[in-house]
Design an enzyme around this catalytic site. Structure first.
Site, PDB file in Angstrom:
ATOM      1  N   ASP A  56      86.717  11.186 -34.157  1.00 11.24           N
ATOM      2  CA  ASP A  56      88.103  11.373 -34.574  1.00 11.24           C
ATOM      3  C   ASP A  56      88.165  12.171 -35.877  1.00 11.24           C
ATOM      4  O   ASP A  56      87.295  12.041 -36.742  1.00 11.24           O
ATOM      5  CB  ASP A  56      88.751  10.002 -34.778  1.00 11.24           C
ATOM      6  CG  ASP A  56      90.239  10.106 -35.066  1.00 11.24           C
ATOM      7  OD1 ASP A  56      90.997  10.452 -34.142  1.00 11.24           O
ATOM      8  OD2 ASP A  56      90.632   9.854 -36.212  1.00 11.24           O
ATOM      9  N   GLU A 111      87.171  15.904 -32.052  1.00 10.52           N
ATOM     10  CA  GLU A 111      88.594  16.189 -32.214  1.00 10.52           C
ATOM     11  C   GLU A 111      88.755  17.216 -33.337  1.00 10.52           C
ATOM     12  O   GLU A 111      88.828  16.875 -34.514  1.00 10.52           O
ATOM     13  CB  GLU A 111      89.357  14.898 -32.556  1.00 10.52           C
ATOM     14  CG  GLU A 111      90.861  15.091 -32.629  1.00 10.52           C
ATOM     15  CD  GLU A 111      91.564  13.928 -33.292  1.00 10.52           C
ATOM     16  OE1 GLU A 111      92.564  13.455 -32.743  1.00 10.52           O
ATOM     17  OE2 GLU A 111      91.124  13.504 -34.372  1.00 10.52           O
TER      18      GLU A 111
END
Length: 426
Positions: A56, A111
């Site tokens: 993330d 990401e």
């Protein structure tokens, strides 16, 4: 403050604080930080048998400006300069090298919204080492379009967003995620159908024009995202059946160092759930939306179009609101027009032969109007059309997506048909 300083595992001062997220920032140049993070990644793989990781906020890690208030244009100076956090990039290379060295079957997904070159190249080739990039711009584009009238949707804009990725860099694509579905925004289904979902989703009463439009577009959005957007497809938060509401976690007020107060919800659990029961209810229209999602996955498992390198967009017609493209040996036809249906519509194709319908969003099973006859066979004719060597004549009803396959590509029956996933769930 574990050791009496603010820099035990983090950078000290402002360098160690993310001003927007109100979180601390690791010092990736520290041996102990690297040992902690690398051992943590290995722990989940060994002890809990995870098959990979989604990393993330990688953009925030790779740049000292964290990607905030920066518009990446693709100029290489934006990626390889003084704003690059070299220590963080080296950590990402290390952890990818370790994961793939210990567990070659493990999948890593990053990401990143910046478009960092070499992001998905192996470490030994000088890359960061991820297997896939998370294609985040697509979900934002759908929310942007859903705030507009149908007449203002641009076919070229949709296609550009879906295919805007580096050549041969594998991407995981999705129509919506937690960023869209959490409180403060709406799910795609809620944007499309809003309060009508509370009154007109039961099959024992007529639907409304808003529900008919919403269900049709929800299926089209998911299929074109899967068809054009990448090599892996991700479902989020009940997107399979059109989750009717946002999702929220119990939380109190949050006081930021700036003095700003983010209101809470009094630690309520009211919206802290996904209504999976709706997709399984035979008496609700969510069932058809869920069955369409299952059909999409089965077509992909059968024909493997997401892993095919052949992708060609032959038509982006702004007047007719039609998008036609090839992925693998399949031909996808999308008619986004709100009322115009086209009979005897010519679409380009590359391979000669007999085609048949293998997926039809207008099927009654999926909550459609059953305007297409699946027994019809479509034969290609020679001659260039839309820059393709051959073409087909098809019927393209309004607000439908139809997938055509070469009959010769049908797998031969050899007992039980086993469907496998091309990308592991993450």
């Amino acid at each position: 403050m574990f050791d009496g300083t603010d820099a035990h595992y983090f950078h000290s001062g402002s360098k160690g604080h993310h001003w927007m997220w109100d979180s601390r920032l690791f010092n990736y140049g520290s041996w102990e930080v690297l040992r902690f993070l690398l051992s943590n990644a290995r722990w989940w793989l060994e002890e809990y048998k995870f098959d990979g990781f989604r990393f993330d906020g990688v953009t925030s890690m790779m740049y000292t400006h964290h990607g905030l208030q920066v518009a990446f244009t693709g100029n290489y100076n934006e990626y390889f300069g003084y704003a690059t956090d070299v220590e963080a990039v080296v950590y990402l290379m290390l952890v990818n090298d370790m994961i793939h060295g210990l567990y070659p079957e493990a999948v890593t997904i990053g990401e990143d919204v910046s478009g960092m070159p070499t992001f998905c190249l192996p470490v030994q080739d000088g890359g960061v080492g991820f297997d896939y990039r998370l294609h985040m711009a697509v979900a934002d584009k759908w929310i942007e379009l859903l705030k507009k009238r149908d007449e203002d949707w641009k076919m070229g804009d949709i296609v550009y967003t879906l295919v805007n990725r580096r050549w041969l860099e594998k991407c995981v694509v999705y129509a919506e995620s937690h960023d869209q579905a959490l409180v403060g925004d709406k799910t795609i289904a809620f944007w499309l159908m809003d309060k009508d979902m509370y009154d007109f989703m039961s099959l024992d009463r007529p639907s409304s024009p808003i529900i008919d439009r919403g269900i049709a577009l929800h299926k089209m959005i998911r299929l074109i995202t899967m068809g054009l957007g990448g090599e892996g497809y991700l479902n989020f938060m009940g997107n399979e059946f059109g989750h009717p509401e946002w999702i929220d976690f119990p939380r109190g007020e949050q006081h930021l160092p700036s003095g700003k107060v983010i209101p809470g919800n009094n630690f309520s659990y009211d919206k802290c759930r996904r209504r999976f029961d709706l997709g399984d209810a035979d008496y609700l229209r969510y069932k058809g939306m869920q069955q369409f999602d299952q059909a999409m996955q089965h077509v992909e498992a059968k024909y493997g179009f997401m892993t095919s390198e052949h992708q060609y967009i032959s038509r982006k017609d702004e007047g007719e609101r039609v998008i036609v493209f090839e992925r693998g040996n399949l031909v996808f036809v999308f008619n986004f027009h709100w009322h115009e249906s086209y009979g005897g519509y010519r679409v380009g194709c590359s391979k000669p032969g007999k085609y048949k319908i293998v997926l039809d969003s207008d099927d009654l099973l999926f909550g459609g109007f059953n305007r297409l006859n699946h027994d019809v066979e479509f034969f290609s004719t020679e001659g260039w059309y839309d820059n393709r060597p051959r073409s087909l004549l098809v019927y393209a009803p309004n607000r439908t997506a139809v997938v055509y396959a070469l009959v010769e590509d049908e797998p031969k029956a050899t007992g039980n048909l086993q469907l496998t996933e091309n990308v592991k769930n993450c």
